[in-house]
Design a protein around this motif. Structure first.
Motif, PDB file in Angstrom:
ATOM      1  N   SER A   1     -30.553  -1.082  10.832  1.00  0.00           N
ATOM      2  CA  SER A   1     -30.131  -0.958   9.433  1.00  0.00           C
ATOM      3  C   SER A   1     -28.753  -0.302   9.317  1.00  0.00           C
ATOM      4  O   SER A   1     -28.247  -0.123   8.221  1.00  0.00           O
ATOM      5  CB  SER A   1     -31.158  -0.145   8.639  1.00  0.00           C
TER       6      SER A   1
ATOM      7  N   THR B   1     -21.790 -11.064   4.221  1.00  0.00           N
ATOM      8  CA  THR B   1     -22.843 -11.514   5.125  1.00  0.00           C
ATOM      9  C   THR B   1     -22.253 -11.515   6.529  1.00  0.00           C
ATOM     10  O   THR B   1     -21.172 -12.070   6.756  1.00  0.00           O
ATOM     11  CB  THR B   1     -23.319 -12.930   4.751  1.00  0.00           C
TER      12      THR B   1
ATOM     13  N   LYS C   1     -24.520  -3.584   2.837  1.00  0.00           N
ATOM     14  CA  LYS C   1     -24.834  -3.032   1.512  1.00  0.00           C
ATOM     15  C   LYS C   1     -23.832  -1.960   1.100  1.00  0.00           C
ATOM     16  O   LYS C   1     -23.526  -1.778  -0.080  1.00  0.00           O
ATOM     17  CB  LYS C   1     -26.254  -2.443   1.519  1.00  0.00           C
ATOM     18  N   ASP C   2     -23.320  -1.213   2.095  1.00  0.00           N
ATOM     19  CA  ASP C   2     -22.387  -0.131   1.785  1.00  0.00           C
ATOM     20  C   ASP C   2     -21.687   0.288   3.076  1.00  0.00           C
ATOM     21  O   ASP C   2     -22.100  -0.109   4.180  1.00  0.00           O
ATOM     22  CB  ASP C   2     -23.138   1.069   1.193  1.00  0.00           C
TER      23      ASP C   2
ATOM     24  N   GLU D   1     -17.293  -9.408  -3.180  1.00  0.00           N
ATOM     25  CA  GLU D   1     -17.240  -8.452  -2.066  1.00  0.00           C
ATOM     26  C   GLU D   1     -16.079  -7.471  -2.276  1.00  0.00           C
ATOM     27  O   GLU D   1     -15.029  -7.849  -2.814  1.00  0.00           O
ATOM     28  CB  GLU D   1     -17.064  -9.177  -0.735  1.00  0.00           C
TER      29      GLU D   1
ATOM     30  N   SER E   1     -27.198 -10.298   8.617  1.00  0.00           N
ATOM     31  CA  SER E   1     -27.547  -9.277   7.643  1.00  0.00           C
ATOM     32  C   SER E   1     -26.444  -9.202   6.585  1.00  0.00           C
ATOM     33  O   SER E   1     -25.494  -9.977   6.604  1.00  0.00           O
ATOM     34  CB  SER E   1     -27.718  -7.922   8.334  1.00  0.00           C
ATOM     35  N   VAL E   2     -26.604  -8.257   5.671  1.00  0.00           N
ATOM     36  CA  VAL E   2     -25.628  -8.058   4.591  1.00  0.00           C
ATOM     37  C   VAL E   2     -25.178  -6.602   4.598  1.00  0.00           C
ATOM     38  O   VAL E   2     -25.986  -5.687   4.755  1.00  0.00           O
ATOM     39  CB  VAL E   2     -26.229  -8.416   3.217  1.00  0.00           C
TER      40      VAL E   2
ATOM     41  N   LEU F   1     -26.776  -1.645   6.461  1.00  0.00           N
ATOM     42  CA  LEU F   1     -27.155  -3.063   6.463  1.00  0.00           C
ATOM     43  C   LEU F   1     -28.524  -3.295   5.843  1.00  0.00           C
ATOM     44  O   LEU F   1     -29.366  -2.394   5.812  1.00  0.00           O
ATOM     45  CB  LEU F   1     -27.186  -3.579   7.910  1.00  0.00           C
ATOM     46  N   GLU F   2     -28.722  -4.533   5.377  1.00  0.00           N
ATOM     47  CA  GLU F   2     -30.091  -4.980   5.088  1.00  0.00           C
ATOM     48  C   GLU F   2     -30.835  -4.955   6.419  1.00  0.00           C
ATOM     49  O   GLU F   2     -30.345  -5.521   7.412  1.00  0.00           O
ATOM     50  CB  GLU F   2     -30.084  -6.406   4.530  1.00  0.00           C
TER      51      GLU F   2
ATOM     52  N   ILE G   1     -17.693  -4.665   1.760  1.00  0.00           N
ATOM     53  CA  ILE G   1     -19.016  -4.355   1.217  1.00  0.00           C
ATOM     54  C   ILE G   1     -19.522  -5.580   0.478  1.00  0.00           C
ATOM     55  O   ILE G   1     -18.835  -6.125  -0.385  1.00  0.00           O
ATOM     56  CB  ILE G   1     -18.944  -3.137   0.276  1.00  0.00           C
ATOM     57  N   GLY G   2     -20.728  -6.032   0.852  1.00  0.00           N
ATOM     58  CA  GLY G   2     -21.292  -7.241   0.273  1.00  0.00           C
ATOM     59  C   GLY G   2     -21.204  -8.440   1.186  1.00  0.00           C
ATOM     60  O   GLY G   2     -21.822  -9.485   0.921  1.00  0.00           O
TER      61      GLY G   2
END
Length: 660
Positions: free
Chosen positions: A345, A365, A316-317, A390, A313-314, A334-335, A362-363
């Motif tokens: 998530s 993978t 996001k914040d 990131e 996942s990524v 998360l994505e 943040i950002g």
């Protein structure tokens, strides 16, 4: 006279332990068991010469261990060869047939994700417990093994026996332990296996006893009573008083074994403990002997390992939340990804040290897994996928809610907001106060607390008791009936015993167990308020941290003012525990839940069933007494019908609760 009564009590308590831990058929309520144990302890205190090693009072000694001595295993504790797919299992079956030239029966057992142990009984008495170690040598953990309630100190018959098994931590115990550690600012255990291993290596058996470990036994090494097959020996072990896993199956064909493995891979999340695979063994002991061993493992057994449940996942914040004790916890947003049948998530990042150690930005993978299939966590950052955009995360020096100072206290991993008036802490405390384990105010969840606080209707827990129906009817999600229900539930909470109030007050380090100990010791809140440090520290299991925290709490004028307000509205401050009836609608019954429930979450339904004396199982078997089904019930409902097991809708629980 005393000697005869002591023997009667020991025999009775051992009988109750056997029925509870081995047969899953409790004969009495916990309160009755506790009273008998207390009577035994008092008699043994008066007549210390009558204390014997097999007494239930001897599970937890007062002596802290200096270290663990080494145990040499007479029979090595070998590891098993692994199978990772259906082809590996078929190859295993082909090798066996090629060696023996005849068909075999396969025994399948759940592979418990815990810590392997070996126990030795002489004349039916537990004399040694040891870890696996390197297979040849392990550590002597006898005192810690004795602290685990489900493991008998004395067998049902005076046999000599060496037995192998797995000590594990149930999911519920793991969740509670990590919750307590998070509130204390201590690092969390990654999964139940690590928690069980860490617990068994504690030098203080009292800590082991407090963490509610359990065990299943799966192999007899030596015994004066041996059967002809592995399945027969499992039954003998159970008859002797040692807990065995109920989900054991015997098959003639390897294809049925493969189906069994696939079934439990899909249903593993329904169990109250963790499994990481299936162990398959040749059933006949004579055939096992003919197959023999390699240098590392038996040729007659193999461990099928479930595929790892991870996803990419990524981040996001990174979001910050403030708990009721002021601990500021970072959470990765998360994505959304699918892991172990659920959408993930969010993942807890625990504290700033955890973020720095893994260099989570943040950002990024990342690889995400559910630790113990319960808590989502980031296990790896895929740094090769970084673009350079990131953003490193820096823990703020101020509380994200009230903007007061956030500090890191000496010896703690967490940053804390030190403002007792912080709105986030107050709201979290009110939510905690209303929770099922505390004052149990039905209908007062997080969203309702948020509304009441933002509208200025409540500023602390005492304000709850001044709420009127007319205050609530105009709020979102409230109608006349729901407003009346909430006011009634709040009023009903005034009658809760002292231990629930103590837990609900949110005193740091005072969990449910400590609250019960304190309430039992002092009986009245006013007596606890007056207790000094020495009085508190003299109570078994109340340590330095808890004692200091209690004194600090009751030295605070705001806390005392809150307690006075609670008294004024009629909240009970005494430990007036009504005797629990020995019989209940579901006493001793095994219940299975299936389908989508409308009125309860699965956890709530399980808690209700347990409060009525029942036990919730994850799958339907001949031992199941009742199935409660919601919408879209599937295979479990069909199996219940096949076996002729009674089936009820969830309305059944609602009706019982109404009668109560």
């Amino acid at each position: 006279m005393a000697k005869r009564r002591i023997e009667e009590l020991k025999e009775l308590l051992q009988k109750y332990d056997y029925h509870y831990h081995v047969l899953d058929q409790p004969l009495v309520e916990d309160s009755t068991y506790d009273l008998l144990l207390k009577e035994l302890k008092e008699l043994e205190d008066k007549f210390p010469d009558l204390v014997t090693p097999d007494s239930p009072t001897q599970r937890v000694g007062g002596q802290v261990l200096q270290g663990f001595s080494t145990v040499i295993h007479k029979t090595p504790m070998l590891s098993l060869a692994n199978a990772f797919n259906d082809g590996d299992l078929r190859d295993f079956a082909n090798r066996i047939y090629k060696t023996l030239g005849e068909k075999v029966k396969y025994v399948c057992e759940l592979k418990i994700d815990g810590l392997a142990v070996s126990l030795i009984y002489q004349g039916g008495m537990l004399v040694q417990g040891a870890t696996r170690g390197d297979g040849e040598r392990g550590e002597d953990i006898t005192q810690n093994i004795k602290a685990i309630k489900g493991i008998p100190l004395k067998l049902q018959r005076p046999v000599d026996l060496e037995v192998r098994g797995e000590v594990y931590m149930p999911k519920k115990s793991f969740e509670l332990l990590n919750k307590e550690r998070e509130e204390k600012g201590e690092p969390l255990f990654a999964n139940p296996r690590n928690a069980a291993a860490g617990t068994l290596r504690q030098l203080d058996p009292k800590i082991v006893a407090s963490r509610n470990l359990a065990a299943f036994f799966y192999g007899v090494v030596e015994s004066t009573e041996l059967g002809d097959s592995h399945r027969e020996n499992l039954q003998k072990v159970k008859e002797l008083g040692l807990p065995t896993n109920p989900h054991v199956a015997v098959f003639d064909e390897i294809e049925d074994v493969i189906s069994y493995c696939q079934r439990w891979h899909e249903e593993r999340n329904t169990l109250p403990y963790e499994i990481d695979g299936i162990v398959i063994k040749v059933d006949s002991l004579k055939q096992q002997q003919r197959l023999g061993f390699t240098a590392k493992s038996p040729r007659w057994a193999i461990a099928y390992k479930f595929p790892a449940q991870k996803a990419i996942s990524v981040v996001k914040d990174i979001e910050l939340t403030v708990g009721r004790t002021g601990a500021i916890t970072p959470t990765a947003i998360l994505e959304p990804v699918q892991i172990a049948g659920t959408t993930v998530s969010r993942a807890s990042l625990h504290n700033s040290d955890y973020i720095a150690e893994k260099d989570i930005r943040i950002g990024d993978t990342v690889v995400v897994q559910k630790a113990g299939d319960i808590i989502p966590e980031i296990v790896e950052v895929l740094k090769e996928k970084r673009s350079g955009e990131e953003q490193p995360f820096i823990m703020p020096k101020r509380c994200p809610v009230c903007q007061n100072a956030a500090v890191r206290l000496e010896g703690e991993a967490a940053y804390r907001c030190i403002n007792p008036k912080c709105p986030a802490q107050i709201k979290e405390l009110i939510i905690h106060y209303a929770s099922r384990g505390a004052m149990d105010i039905e209908g007062l969840g997080p969203s309702i607390v948020e509304q009441l606080y933002e509208k200025g209707l409540i500023k602390d827990v005492a304000d709850l008791y001044y709420l009127k129906v007319e205050d609530l009817v105009n709020l979102e999600r409230f109608a006349q009936k729901s407003a009346e229900n909430l006011v009634t539930a709040i009023e009903k909470s005034k009658k809760q015993p002292l231990n629930r109030l103590l837990f609900g007050l949110g005193i740091r380090f005072v969990g449910q167990k400590a609250a019960k100990l304190l309430a039992k010791e002092f009986k009245e809140l006013d007596l606890l308020i007056k207790a000094d440090y020495d009085r508190l520290i003299g109570i078994p299991e109340i340590g330095d941290k808890i004692a200091n925290s209690i004194r600090e709490y009751f030295s605070n004028s705001d806390a005392l003012q809150l307690i006075n307000r609670l008294k004024e509205v009629g909240v009970n401050t005494k430990e007036e525990i009504s005797p629990i009836p020995l019989e209940s609608v579901l006493a001793g019954k095994t219940v299975v839940l299936t389908g989508t429930l409308e009125h309860f979450s699965r956890k709530e339904a399980q808690e209700i069933i347990e409060s009525l004396g029942g036990k919730v199982a994850g799958s339907v078997s001949k031992k199941t007494d009742l199935v409660i089904c919601g919408e879209n019930a599937g295979s479990k409902l069909e199996k219940a019908k096949e076996l002729g097991i009674p089936v009820e809708k969830e309305q059944y629980l609602l009706e019982i609760l109404k009668k109560g």
